[in-house]
Write a protein that holds these residues in place. Structure first.
Motif, PDB file in Angstrom:
ATOM      1  N   CYS A 296       0.831  -1.207   0.000  1.00 42.70           N
ATOM      2  CA  CYS A 296       0.000   0.000   0.000  1.00 42.70           C
ATOM      3  C   CYS A 296       0.867   1.259   0.000  1.00 42.70           C
ATOM      4  O   CYS A 296       0.574   2.231  -0.708  1.00 42.70           O
ATOM      5  N   VAL A 297       1.928   1.237   0.813  1.00 41.57           N
ATOM      6  CA  VAL A 297       2.832   2.401   0.858  1.00 41.57           C
ATOM      7  C   VAL A 297       3.491   2.610  -0.502  1.00 41.57           C
ATOM      8  O   VAL A 297       3.596   3.738  -0.993  1.00 41.57           O
ATOM      9  N   TRP A 298       3.947   1.522  -1.112  1.00 39.82           N
ATOM     10  CA  TRP A 298       4.571   1.625  -2.426  1.00 39.82           C
ATOM     11  C   TRP A 298       3.595   2.175  -3.464  1.00 39.82           C
ATOM     12  O   TRP A 298       3.932   3.059  -4.250  1.00 39.82           O
ATOM     13  N   ALA A 299       2.358   1.614  -3.442  1.00 38.40           N
ATOM     14  CA  ALA A 299       1.366   2.076  -4.406  1.00 38.40           C
ATOM     15  C   ALA A 299       1.004   3.543  -4.164  1.00 38.40           C
ATOM     16  O   ALA A 299       0.854   4.322  -5.110  1.00 38.40           O
ATOM     17  N   THR A 300       0.879   3.919  -2.868  1.00 37.05           N
ATOM     18  CA  THR A 300       0.561   5.313  -2.548  1.00 37.05           C
ATOM     19  C   THR A 300       1.675   6.241  -2.987  1.00 37.05           C
ATOM     20  O   THR A 300       1.439   7.325  -3.541  1.00 37.05           O
ATOM     21  N   ASP A 301       2.933   5.820  -2.750  1.00 33.96           N
ATOM     22  CA  ASP A 301       4.063   6.659  -3.154  1.00 33.96           C
ATOM     23  C   ASP A 301       4.132   6.786  -4.673  1.00 33.96           C
ATOM     24  O   ASP A 301       4.390   7.872  -5.196  1.00 33.96           O
ATOM     25  N   ARG A 302       3.900   5.686  -5.360  1.00 37.05           N
ATOM     26  CA  ARG A 302       4.022   5.697  -6.821  1.00 37.05           C
ATOM     27  C   ARG A 302       2.883   6.457  -7.483  1.00 37.05           C
ATOM     28  O   ARG A 302       3.106   7.210  -8.440  1.00 37.05           O
ATOM     29  N   ARG A 303       1.673   6.277  -6.958  1.00 41.63           N
ATOM     30  CA  ARG A 303       0.510   6.843  -7.634  1.00 41.63           C
ATOM     31  C   ARG A 303       0.101   8.209  -7.101  1.00 41.63           C
ATOM     32  O   ARG A 303      -0.616   8.943  -7.787  1.00 41.63           O
ATOM     33  N   MET A 304       0.529   8.545  -5.883  1.00 36.70           N
ATOM     34  CA  MET A 304       0.063   9.797  -5.285  1.00 36.70           C
ATOM     35  C   MET A 304       1.208  10.706  -4.870  1.00 36.70           C
ATOM     36  O   MET A 304       1.279  11.864  -5.293  1.00 36.70           O
ATOM     37  N   LEU A 305       2.135  10.194  -4.023  1.00 34.71           N
ATOM     38  CA  LEU A 305       3.168  11.065  -3.480  1.00 34.71           C
ATOM     39  C   LEU A 305       4.193  11.464  -4.532  1.00 34.71           C
ATOM     40  O   LEU A 305       4.615  12.623  -4.604  1.00 34.71           O
ATOM     41  N   ARG A 306       4.629  10.485  -5.344  1.00 36.00           N
ATOM     42  CA  ARG A 306       5.635  10.813  -6.350  1.00 36.00           C
ATOM     43  C   ARG A 306       5.107  11.821  -7.376  1.00 36.00           C
ATOM     44  O   ARG A 306       5.802  12.799  -7.696  1.00 36.00           O
ATOM     45  N   PRO A 307       3.881  11.661  -7.907  1.00 36.65           N
ATOM     46  CA  PRO A 307       3.360  12.717  -8.789  1.00 36.65           C
ATOM     47  C   PRO A 307       3.236  14.061  -8.092  1.00 36.65           C
ATOM     48  O   PRO A 307       3.468  15.108  -8.704  1.00 36.65           O
TER      49      PRO A 307
ATOM     50  N   ARG B 216       5.193  15.175  -5.690  1.00 36.23           N
ATOM     51  CA  ARG B 216       6.535  15.758  -5.617  1.00 36.23           C
ATOM     52  C   ARG B 216       6.948  16.327  -6.972  1.00 36.23           C
ATOM     53  O   ARG B 216       7.608  17.381  -7.046  1.00 36.23           O
ATOM     54  N   LYS B 217       6.579  15.651  -8.043  1.00 36.46           N
ATOM     55  CA  LYS B 217       6.881  16.184  -9.372  1.00 36.46           C
ATOM     56  C   LYS B 217       6.171  17.516  -9.598  1.00 36.46           C
ATOM     57  O   LYS B 217       6.750  18.456 -10.157  1.00 36.46           O
ATOM     58  N   LEU B 218       4.909  17.593  -9.149  1.00 37.23           N
ATOM     59  CA  LEU B 218       4.176  18.842  -9.290  1.00 37.23           C
ATOM     60  C   LEU B 218       4.832  19.958  -8.489  1.00 37.23           C
ATOM     61  O   LEU B 218       4.919  21.105  -8.936  1.00 37.23           O
ATOM     62  N   ARG B 219       5.324  19.620  -7.283  1.00 35.48           N
ATOM     63  CA  ARG B 219       5.973  20.641  -6.447  1.00 35.48           C
ATOM     64  C   ARG B 219       7.258  21.140  -7.111  1.00 35.48           C
ATOM     65  O   ARG B 219       7.505  22.352  -7.181  1.00 35.48           O
ATOM     66  N   LYS B 220       8.082  20.219  -7.611  1.00 32.64           N
ATOM     67  CA  LYS B 220       9.315  20.634  -8.287  1.00 32.64           C
ATOM     68  C   LYS B 220       9.005  21.435  -9.551  1.00 32.64           C
ATOM     69  O   LYS B 220       9.709  22.400  -9.878  1.00 32.64           O
ATOM     70  N   PHE B 221       7.951  21.023 -10.252  1.00 32.41           N
ATOM     71  CA  PHE B 221       7.561  21.754 -11.453  1.00 32.41           C
ATOM     72  C   PHE B 221       7.140  23.178 -11.104  1.00 32.41           C
ATOM     73  O   PHE B 221       7.503  24.136 -11.795  1.00 32.41           O
ATOM     74  N   ALA B 222       6.365  23.318 -10.008  1.00 31.25           N
ATOM     75  CA  ALA B 222       5.957  24.653  -9.569  1.00 31.25           C
ATOM     76  C   ALA B 222       7.166  25.502  -9.183  1.00 31.25           C
ATOM     77  O   ALA B 222       7.200  26.707  -9.446  1.00 31.25           O
ATOM     78  N   GLU B 223       8.174  24.880  -8.545  1.00 29.56           N
ATOM     79  CA  GLU B 223       9.394  25.619  -8.196  1.00 29.56           C
ATOM     80  C   GLU B 223      10.111  26.088  -9.453  1.00 29.56           C
ATOM     81  O   GLU B 223      10.615  27.220  -9.507  1.00 29.56           O
ATOM     82  N   ARG B 224      10.176  25.235 -10.482  1.00 27.52           N
ATOM     83  CA  ARG B 224      10.814  25.644 -11.731  1.00 27.52           C
ATOM     84  C   ARG B 224      10.047  26.789 -12.395  1.00 27.52           C
ATOM     85  O   ARG B 224      10.646  27.720 -12.934  1.00 27.52           O
ATOM     86  N   ILE B 225       8.721  26.704 -12.341  1.00 28.22           N
ATOM     87  CA  ILE B 225       7.910  27.780 -12.909  1.00 28.22           C
ATOM     88  C   ILE B 225       8.174  29.082 -12.165  1.00 28.22           C
ATOM     89  O   ILE B 225       8.310  30.155 -12.765  1.00 28.22           O
ATOM     90  N   ALA B 226       8.253  29.006 -10.806  1.00 31.94           N
ATOM     91  CA  ALA B 226       8.512  30.211 -10.011  1.00 31.94           C
ATOM     92  C   ALA B 226       9.880  30.803 -10.335  1.00 31.94           C
ATOM     93  O   ALA B 226      10.075  32.018 -10.229  1.00 31.94           O
TER      94      ALA B 226
END
Length: 416
Positions: free
Chosen positions: A135-146, A148-158
């Motif tokens: 469950c942790v792996w699936a949550t990290d892969r399907r929810m947390l990892r995306p 984190r990508k969105l957060r890094k993308f927002a930082e690049r945009i800023a």
């Protein structure tokens, strides 16, 4: 996606719980086989060989001597053997002149059942751990990892990175948000390109307008100067004054456009305060500045930009005060201070803090030509030279300029 993950977790836990319940329900209490014990007692009483029995047993006489045993036993007294059998939960039966001890192995049966329960608990815990890890792996892969990508993308945009797109993951929980973020990036990129193009067009338009205005102004100035030389008509002086005002406005617009784009260059060099005093006198083309003295020392400023600054300040005094201008130059501990003061009505106290803002004009300036750029540009240039400029009312409108010394020893250096 989140709903499917939650349903999968619930099903996994339900299966593990059912398996644990099934294993636990399959464990039965091991009852004593009374039939086998009875058959053994009957054979001993009849003097026959007892049949095979699931329990080991020992046949004793009343004096404690062993008649028969199916296992190794220790030598001990009759009373001690009976007491130990009772303590271990073994069965002691009496048949005629014999005592029969059946070794039921209650402790061994208990330990065997306990070990079975412990293994069941361990297996259930292992299964639960595996389910939780999945469950942790699936949550990290399907929810947390995306996320984190969105957060890094927002930082690049800023930080202004609008070129690199965000990777799409159709199986991620944030697929729709990912697409929306990338659409936002494309829109921001298009807006930036349009803004840059508009800035270039604006600069080109400003340059073209300045050129188109200055060309006829140069002809008007030349004709007015020729007429002033050949005639004493005061109209020529008025025409020259208006030409000078229009040129000042055109220069202000052009400088404001450059300052807005960060292209208004400032090149600071060392100058004597006496040179600055001469510059102020040179900018006073209407001869309104009163005589003043300059102290010793050298300061840092851009001579070309300082001419623009002083002309703006002096021009404002001409336009709004139309009085004599008093200049005072003082040498402080770390900076030189230049004060230009007219004797006009000054600025309303509630408007004083806005006089250096871009395009700001006070209530009493509507009848005068201007765009509210002179003091704004002057303050910007002074700050870029490492100094500061303030405005106040004190018997008129006062502009104070503070410039840094060339170095710590320049304040006391004498002019030569």
């Amino acid at each position: 996606m989140q709903k499917r993950i939650c349903i999968g977790i619930a099903i996994a836990f339900a299966l593990v719980a059912c398996a644990c319940f099934a294993v636990g329900a399959s464990i039965e209490y091991e009852r004593t086989d009374t039939v086998a014990i009875y058959q053994t007692l009957q054979a001993i009483q009849a003097g026959e060989t007892p049949p095979a029995n699931k329990y080991d047993y020992t046949v004793l006489r009343l004096d404690g001597s062993i008649v028969h045993t199916t296992c190794d036993v220790e030598e001990m007294s009759y009373a001690a053997r009976i007491s130990r059998a009772a303590a271990d939960g073994d069965l002691v039966s009496e048949t005629g002149e014999y005592r029969v001890i059946f070794y039921l192995r209650a402790r061994e049966r208990f330990e065997r059942q306990r070990d079975g329960v412990l293994w069941m608990i361990a297996g259930a815990c292992g299964a639960m751990t595996a389910v939780c890890a999945a469950c942790v792996w699936a949550t990290d892969r399907r929810m947390l990892r995306p996320f984190r990508k969105l957060r890094k993308f927002a930082e690049r945009i800023a930080q202004g990175d609008l070129e690199n797109p965000l990777e799409m993951d159709r199986y991620g929980a944030f697929g729709a948000f990912t697409e929306a973020f990338d659409i936002m990036r494309n829109n921001l990129r298009a807006s930036r390109i349009a803004e840059q193009k508009a800035a270039v067009d604006k600069r080109q338009l400003t340059q073209e307008i300045g050129h188109d205005i200055k060309s006829p102004l140069a002809s008007i100035r030349a004709l007015a100067e020729c007429g002033q030389v050949q005639s004493e008509d005061p109209s020529y002086a008025i025409i020259l004054d208006k030409v000078r005002q229009i040129e000042t406005l055109t220069d202000d617009f052009y400088r404001a456009a450059l300052e807005e784009e960060g292209q208004l260059g400032v090149f600071v060099t060392r100058h004597k305060l006496t040179e600055l005093a001469e510059l102020i006198r040179h900018c006073d083309y209407n001869k309104r500045v009163q005589a003043f003295d300059a102290p010793a020392g050298r300061v840092l400023y851009d001579a070309v930009r300082m001419v623009q600054i002083v002309e703006n300040i002096v021009g404002n005094s001409y336009k709004y005060a139309d009085t004599e201008i008093a200049v005072a130059m003082r040498a402080d501990e770390d900076r030189a201070e230049i004060e230009l003061r007219d004797s006009g009505p000054g600025v309303a106290p509630e408007q004083l803090s806005y006089v250096t803002d871009r395009f700001y004009r006070g209530e009493k300036t509507s009848e005068k030509m201007g765009q509210g750029l002179g003091l704004h540009i002057a303050r910007k240039l002074i700050v870029r030279m490492g100094g500061e400029m303030t405005c106040r009312n004190d018997g008129g409108f006062v502009v104070t300029i503070r410039l840094p010394y060339a170095d710590a020893g320049e304040r006391n250096e004498k002019d030569r």
